[in-house]
Design a protein around this motif. Structure first.
Motif, short mmCIF file in Angstrom:
data_model
loop_
_atom_site.label_atom_id
_atom_site.label_comp_id
_atom_site.label_asym_id
_atom_site.label_seq_id
_atom_site.Cartn_x
_atom_site.Cartn_y
_atom_site.Cartn_z
N LEU A 142 0.81 -1.22 0.00
CA LEU A 142 0.00 0.00 0.00
C LEU A 142 0.85 1.27 0.00
O LEU A 142 0.43 2.30 -0.55
N VAL A 143 2.03 1.23 0.60
CA VAL A 143 2.89 2.41 0.55
C VAL A 143 3.29 2.71 -0.89
O VAL A 143 3.22 3.85 -1.35
N ASP A 144 3.68 1.67 -1.62
CA ASP A 144 4.04 1.85 -3.04
C ASP A 144 2.87 2.42 -3.83
O ASP A 144 3.03 3.31 -4.66
N LEU A 145 1.67 1.90 -3.55
CA LEU A 145 0.48 2.36 -4.28
C LEU A 145 0.14 3.80 -3.91
O LEU A 145 -0.17 4.62 -4.77
N GLY A 146 0.23 4.11 -2.62
CA GLY A 146 -0.08 5.46 -2.18
C GLY A 146 0.85 6.50 -2.79
O GLY A 146 0.42 7.59 -3.18
N LEU A 147 2.14 6.16 -2.88
CA LEU A 147 3.11 7.10 -3.46
C LEU A 147 2.78 7.38 -4.92
O LEU A 147 2.88 8.52 -5.39
N ARG A 148 2.39 6.34 -5.65
CA ARG A 148 2.04 6.52 -7.07
C ARG A 148 0.71 7.24 -7.21
O ARG A 148 0.55 8.12 -8.07
N TYR A 149 -0.26 6.88 -6.39
CA TYR A 149 -1.60 7.46 -6.53
C TYR A 149 -1.60 8.95 -6.22
O TYR A 149 -2.18 9.75 -6.97
N PHE A 150 -0.95 9.35 -5.13
CA PHE A 150 -0.93 10.75 -4.72
C PHE A 150 0.20 11.54 -5.39
O PHE A 150 0.20 12.77 -5.36
N GLY A 151 1.20 10.82 -5.96
CA GLY A 151 2.33 11.50 -6.56
C GLY A 151 3.09 12.32 -5.54
O GLY A 151 3.44 13.48 -5.79
N CYS A 152 3.36 11.71 -4.39
CA CYS A 152 3.96 12.45 -3.28
C CYS A 152 5.20 11.73 -2.76
O CYS A 152 5.54 10.63 -3.21
N THR A 153 5.87 12.35 -1.80
CA THR A 153 7.02 11.74 -1.14
C THR A 153 6.54 10.88 0.02
O THR A 153 5.36 10.92 0.41
N VAL A 154 7.47 10.11 0.61
CA VAL A 154 7.13 9.26 1.75
C VAL A 154 6.64 10.10 2.92
O VAL A 154 5.63 9.77 3.57
N SER A 155 7.33 11.20 3.22
CA SER A 155 6.92 12.04 4.33
C SER A 155 5.54 12.65 4.09
O SER A 155 4.72 12.75 5.01
N GLU A 156 5.27 13.04 2.86
CA GLU A 156 3.95 13.59 2.52
C GLU A 156 2.87 12.53 2.63
O GLU A 156 1.74 12.82 3.04
N LEU A 157 3.22 11.29 2.28
CA LEU A 157 2.25 10.20 2.41
C LEU A 157 1.88 9.97 3.88
O LEU A 157 0.71 9.75 4.22
N LEU A 158 2.88 10.00 4.76
CA LEU A 158 2.62 9.85 6.19
C LEU A 158 1.67 10.94 6.69
O LEU A 158 0.76 10.67 7.49
N VAL A 159 1.88 12.15 6.24
CA VAL A 159 1.00 13.26 6.64
C VAL A 159 -0.42 12.98 6.17
O VAL A 159 -1.39 13.17 6.93
#
Length: 305
Positions: A75-92
């Motif tokens: 899901l981390v890999d998917l979230g990064l691609r879906y939102f087009g964001c960095t890891v830190s931005e995904l955590l936020v």
């Protein structure tokens, strides 16, 4: 399963990876088009535009794979691609509730790995259901016999069979009326006859369709490339760059158009042939939907033949 209220505690990357991908997609408004075996969820990809569902989530493994992008993961890999964001931005995003549409998600327990696909036998195409499937796709068995075989394979103790198309690394793309899968390793398929031109297809049914439209031409008069996934286009570039002319027969979806446009800016050797089937997803769909007898089908003018 243990539930986690995302507003009640801070989430780590490991906790995000453990969230149920099916529930996450549902929270964002994505519903599967079909569920196979009770745990394989097939969607139209949330990462790109497409007409057919080629994005799979294995809920047992809690992993996803996008066949159009030849990419997958957790899901981390998917979230990064879906939102087009960095890891830190995904955590936020996940910690402020934006990452899942404000819903309560589920922490998954460890699961047993899915059985691997193992090829047990390769033979000429014989089974009637496969011949009937070829007929439904507008492909004579004699044409399929030039490039394909019947593959018997096992998955989790179950023996299945399908039309097999071999790639350059010895793996197979496998298709039948009920299955779309591959036997690793996955890569492109090339037929190098030493010709100055090359024809490029996204999938092997497009190659077979092209061959149906050229029944009397020497099949070795032009080189052939099947990407087996549009995302493998760059892997084919070293081979394609050695040709005087390269004819592109890619799909008319967002992914096919993107790689087509990338190729066209590389030089005048690249020619877009998709205009012939511009009202259809791909060349095979054109062949099936036109429904014309072989002698009535328009012959395609292809350079280098």
């Amino acid at each position: 399963m243990e539930e986690m209220d995302m507003e009640a505690e801070r989430m780590t990357l490991d906790q995000i990876r453990a969230l149920d991908i099916v529930a996450w997609l549902a929270g964002l408004g994505f519903e599967p088009e079909v569920v196979k075996k009770g745990y394989e969820y097939w969607y139209q990809s949330p990462l790109r535009e497409e007409a057919d569902a080629s994005f799979k989530v294995n809920q047992r493994l809690n992993r996803w794979y996008d066949f159009g992008l030849a990419a997958g993961g957790n899901l981390v890999d998917l979230g990064l691609r879906y939102f087009g964001c960095t890891v830190s931005e995904l955590l936020v995003r996940f910690n402020n509730g934006e990452g899942a549409g404000g819903q309560v998600l589920h922490i998954r327990k460890p699961v047993v790995a899915e059985p691997q696909l193992v090829v047990s036998d390769v033979r000429p195409i014989f089974s009637f259901p496969l011949k009937n499937y070829l007929h439904e796709r507008g492909i004579p068995v004699a044409v399929a016999d030039e490039f394909c075989v019947e593959v018997r394979y096992k998955v989790g103790g179950h023996e299945l069979y399908g039309i097999g198309f071999k790639n350059d690394a010895g793996g197979y793309e496998i298709r039948s009326k009920i299955a779309k899968c591959c036997c690793s390793p996955k890569t492109i398929t090339t037929y190098n006859y030493g010709a100055p031109s090359a024809q490029v297809f996204e999938g092997f049914f497009d190659l077979l369709s092209w061959r149906v439209l050229h029944p009397y031409d020497d099949p070795r008069a032009t080189n052939l490339v099947v990407l087996n996934s549009a995302a493998l286009f760059e892997r084919a570039l070293p081979f394609l760059e050695s040709h005087e002319r390269v004819h592109l027969w890619l799909d008319n979806d967002a992914t096919g158009k993107r790689y087509r446009n990338e190729a066209l800016v590389l030089g005048k050797r690249y020619w877009d042939e998709s205009g012939f089937y511009s009202q259809f997803k791909d060349l095979n769909e054109w062949l099936c939907r036109k429904g014309l007898a072989p002698e009535q089908r328009q012959r395609l003018k292809v350079g280098g033949l």
